[in-house]
Design a protein around this motif. Sequence first.
Motif, PDB file in Angstrom:
ATOM      1  N   ILE A 125       0.760  -1.232   0.022  1.00 44.50           N
ATOM      2  CA  ILE A 125       0.041  -0.090   0.087  1.00 44.50           C
ATOM      3  C   ILE A 125       0.881   1.187   0.101  1.00 44.50           C
ATOM      4  CG2 ILE A 125      -1.741   1.445   1.358  1.00 44.50           C
ATOM      5  CD1 ILE A 125      -2.887  -1.293   2.331  1.00 44.50           C
ATOM      6  N   THR A 126       1.946   1.240   0.761  1.00 48.90           N
ATOM      7  CA  THR A 126       2.793   2.494   1.025  1.00 48.90           C
ATOM      8  C   THR A 126       3.365   2.600  -0.336  1.00 48.90           C
ATOM      9  OG1 THR A 126       3.228   1.744   3.338  1.00 48.90           O
ATOM     10  CG2 THR A 126       4.868   3.356   2.108  1.00 48.90           C
ATOM     11  N   ASN A 127       3.917   1.546  -1.048  1.00 46.19           N
ATOM     12  CA  ASN A 127       4.697   1.734  -2.281  1.00 46.19           C
ATOM     13  C   ASN A 127       3.837   2.145  -3.475  1.00 46.19           C
ATOM     14  OD1 ASN A 127       7.436   1.338  -3.504  1.00 46.19           O
ATOM     15  ND2 ASN A 127       6.509   0.031  -4.874  1.00 46.19           N
ATOM     16  N   VAL A 128       2.391   1.549  -3.418  1.00 44.69           N
ATOM     17  CA  VAL A 128       1.728   2.055  -4.276  1.00 44.69           C
ATOM     18  C   VAL A 128       1.182   3.507  -4.279  1.00 44.69           C
ATOM     19  CG1 VAL A 128      -1.108   2.077  -5.251  1.00 44.69           C
ATOM     20  CG2 VAL A 128       0.204  -0.072  -4.684  1.00 44.69           C
ATOM     21  N   TRP A 129       1.204   4.008  -3.119  1.00 46.41           N
ATOM     22  CA  TRP A 129       1.004   5.428  -2.740  1.00 46.41           C
ATOM     23  C   TRP A 129       2.289   6.225  -3.529  1.00 46.41           C
ATOM     24  CZ3 TRP A 129      -2.435   9.240  -1.109  1.00 46.41           C
ATOM     25  CH2 TRP A 129      -1.629  10.368  -0.601  1.00 46.41           C
ATOM     26  N   LEU A 130       3.351   5.604  -3.166  1.00 41.70           N
ATOM     27  CA  LEU A 130       4.728   6.511  -3.667  1.00 41.70           C
ATOM     28  C   LEU A 130       4.936   6.482  -5.253  1.00 41.70           C
ATOM     29  CD1 LEU A 130       7.391   5.460  -0.952  1.00 41.70           C
ATOM     30  CD2 LEU A 130       6.850   7.606  -1.657  1.00 41.70           C
ATOM     31  N   GLY A 131       4.461   5.452  -5.909  1.00 42.59           N
ATOM     32  CA  GLY A 131       4.494   5.066  -7.355  1.00 42.59           C
ATOM     33  C   GLY A 131       3.645   5.515  -8.178  1.00 42.59           C
ATOM     34  N   PHE A 132       2.501   5.721  -7.898  1.00 41.06           N
ATOM     35  CA  PHE A 132       1.377   5.950  -9.054  1.00 41.06           C
ATOM     36  C   PHE A 132       1.503   7.643  -9.483  1.00 41.06           C
ATOM     37  CE2 PHE A 132      -1.005   8.096  -5.577  1.00 41.06           C
ATOM     38  CZ  PHE A 132      -1.276   9.109  -5.869  1.00 41.06           C
ATOM     39  N   PRO A 133       2.259   8.257  -8.864  1.00 41.59           N
ATOM     40  CA  PRO A 133       2.127   9.816  -9.560  1.00 41.59           C
ATOM     41  C   PRO A 133       3.451   9.962 -10.698  1.00 41.59           C
ATOM     42  CG  PRO A 133       2.362   9.927  -6.968  1.00 41.59           C
ATOM     43  CD  PRO A 133       2.525   8.576  -7.604  1.00 41.59           C
ATOM     44  N   PHE A 134       4.464   8.777 -10.751  1.00 44.94           N
ATOM     45  CA  PHE A 134       5.300   8.989 -11.860  1.00 44.94           C
ATOM     46  C   PHE A 134       4.662   8.346 -12.879  1.00 44.94           C
ATOM     47  CE2 PHE A 134       7.952   6.210 -14.417  1.00 44.94           C
ATOM     48  CZ  PHE A 134       8.959   7.222 -14.712  1.00 44.94           C
ATOM     49  N   MET A 135       3.722   7.295 -13.136  1.00 44.80           N
ATOM     50  CA  MET A 135       2.975   6.897 -14.015  1.00 44.80           C
ATOM     51  C   MET A 135       1.929   7.814 -14.439  1.00 44.80           C
ATOM     52  SD  MET A 135       4.206   4.015 -14.897  1.00 44.80           S
ATOM     53  CE  MET A 135       5.395   2.646 -14.195  1.00 44.80           C
ATOM     54  N   MET A 136       1.323   8.712 -13.562  1.00 44.62           N
ATOM     55  CA  MET A 136       0.282   9.675 -14.002  1.00 44.62           C
ATOM     56  C   MET A 136       0.960  10.728 -14.911  1.00 44.62           C
ATOM     57  SD  MET A 136      -1.782  12.338 -11.353  1.00 44.62           S
ATOM     58  CE  MET A 136      -0.165  13.284 -11.218  1.00 44.62           C
ATOM     59  N   VAL A 137       2.045  11.093 -14.430  1.00 43.47           N
ATOM     60  CA  VAL A 137       2.767  12.256 -15.188  1.00 43.47           C
ATOM     61  C   VAL A 137       3.218  11.516 -16.660  1.00 43.47           C
ATOM     62  CG1 VAL A 137       5.012  13.696 -15.307  1.00 43.47           C
ATOM     63  CG2 VAL A 137       3.701  13.457 -13.071  1.00 43.47           C
ATOM     64  N   ILE A 138       3.647  10.568 -16.758  1.00 48.55           N
ATOM     65  CA  ILE A 138       4.195   9.998 -17.994  1.00 48.55           C
ATOM     66  C   ILE A 138       2.924   9.790 -19.052  1.00 48.55           C
ATOM     67  CG2 ILE A 138       5.042   7.968 -19.067  1.00 48.55           C
ATOM     68  CD1 ILE A 138       7.067   9.637 -17.621  1.00 48.55           C
TER      69      ILE A 138
END
Length: 743
Positions: A611-624
Amino acid sequence: MKKLISKILFQTNLIILISLILISCSKPPTNEIQITIWHQMRVDEREILQRQLDRFMKLHPRIKVNQIYKETEELRSGFIIAAIGGQGPEIIYGPQDQVGPFEIMNIILPLDTIFSQEFLNQFNEKGLIWSNNHLWMIADKLGNHLALVYNKKLIKNPPKTDKELIEIGKQLTKDFNNDGKPDQYGLVWNYTEPFFFIPFLTGFGGWVFDEKNNPTLNTEAMIKGLKFIADLRDKHKIIPGEADYDIADVLFKEGKAGMIINGDWSWASYGKAGIDYGIAPLPLIEETGLYAAPMISGKGYSINANIDPEKLPAVKLLLEFLLSPENQLETAKELNTFPTHKSVYDDPFIKENEILINSQRQIELGKPMPIISEMRAVWDAMRPYYQAVLGGAMNPEIAAQKMQDEAVKKIQEMTEDVTSIYAELIFIIAFVVGIILVLILSRRTILSFVKEFSKNSFAYYLVLPAFVVMILVIIYPFIYNIVLSFSNMNLRHINDWSIIGLNQYIKVFSEPVFYTVFLKTIIWTFVNVFFHVTIGVCLALLLNRKIPGKIVFRTLLILPWAIPQYIVALTWRGMFNYEYGAINLILTKYLSLPPVEWLKSPLEAFIAVIITNVWLGFPFMMVIALGALQSIPNELYEAADIEGAKWFHKLWKITIPLIKPVMIPAITLGIIWTFNNLNVVWLVSNAGEPSDQTHILVSYVYKAAFNLYRYGYAAAFSMVIFFILLVMSLSFLKRTRATESVY
């Protein structure tokens, strides 16, 4: 003319490179002597140290001293790496248990050859850390020990026995608002860590080693100690169901706990928090008639073996100043720590201070911490099974047996001495043959390069500096790691390691834990990347529309990615706390669901890390994804609207195919980053808790390298990880046809 320009450019680049090397290797043209101290002092200790350093530098203007803080484990592993490479600080400050591995690796100097016996006689014998007839550390603080700290507002007389501890704890544990949860506890401490359990092991008559330094964990004392801790929580209910160091510390500072078991490093902070506190020795265990005895350890200074001989007199002068009675007394008055200089023991502050009197008594009752390197193996062996008992997954009898077996195994692994007469020769021959084969197979490419170089030498000279940097920071370390993976480099063979063939690779694949951890890593990577991409693309689709406040939403959604992982991971760990975390508060108060023990059982802990890592990682994919969406011509959607296409048809036929060339490389990077994401797993699960069940491959290999000093094994393991990622990435790119044209 072109050849002349190329020649001049080549010579210029060469001069620049040589100049940089000479500048980096040369000494600064000054008479100043630079000294660096690495330490793990708290903020208040650092402030005192800096004041003392400022006074020293005022007395000795030619000497400049810099202090650098590093967390305890980072200090130890970082110094080992730096010292092996011939670098590192001149002085290292820390607890005495780090002396064992430092001595074996020959990375610190024997201090008895530097300081006179007359000087050393001024110190308490317990503050002089000797091993193999040499002095390796001089401590300025004695103790570094646990004791019972109590709130005088809640307790007039501290408990003297374990039964009194339980009785007073029951009286102080109260539920003021009748919500079924205690609002005040009788006792708190970081009881999930083995170091904080040791006093109760000794109280029941146990210890970690025998006189021959063999582990002694499978004993009746261990079993009774484990049961005692579990009973304090489950039977007597005087301690929280879940408490790490920070939570226990905060509860006591806020007056929500009557007692805390903590070290002398923390006591001054309780006074600053407004707590009227007292110190008492840990209680007597009535069953055995023995006191709960903590490990006693000095904290002091050692000197790097790589020190420039010209700096040694200045370093000696600095240490004599820092260890002086005046400076030790200053530190003792501000921090309530026990000094090592015997001349200050007659000072009224030391003789009359209630805190220091009881601290000294606890030191006398305690047991010296072993400084042998095998202590690391014992900690690592105890931790998972101790936590398994607390989690209810294992009974104390089985846990004690497994601790012993694991300690013996880890000590053997850490100190193994594998050699091979012919392996090094075979490796060299194979390496040379490999280079020859590569040259033969790539001969056409090499010939083509030579011809191209003569035509376009100017371009190659331009990239030469970058290529040299790549060799130094990427290619050389990679090749060196390959060589180490075939070696026996470990605690016993730091500077004299040799090639032993495929031994380390055989160990990697023969250990069942590799396959268990590998499966968890695959699940970890797939689940994380799936949610990163899914959430990221969905949010990008929303942000690509004309919605009010789009800039604000976009900024807020990028924040999880922008904030440092360290801060986010520790914040989420606090939110997952069973009793005080925000997650369980939402579940119980707003969703009427039962609280979840997120960090106590392996499955829930693994989910919490994800859960913590999902929170950390989705913004990168969103920007791309947002960037890719904004590059799609709007005419395509208009044409689809004319044809009567539904939204999902446009998504499937236009959006996904056109963002695919951008998303596939991003997903590939996401797979690699997630597969190797050590920070989140290490920080949220607190290094693999509970019971080492939340490790992924990279955290497991980190532990092998820096906890048990198995560098050859860790190098082989890291090469296996590299090839797994290489195969996965190439296969993914091929299957998704990422390099093909969209149109």
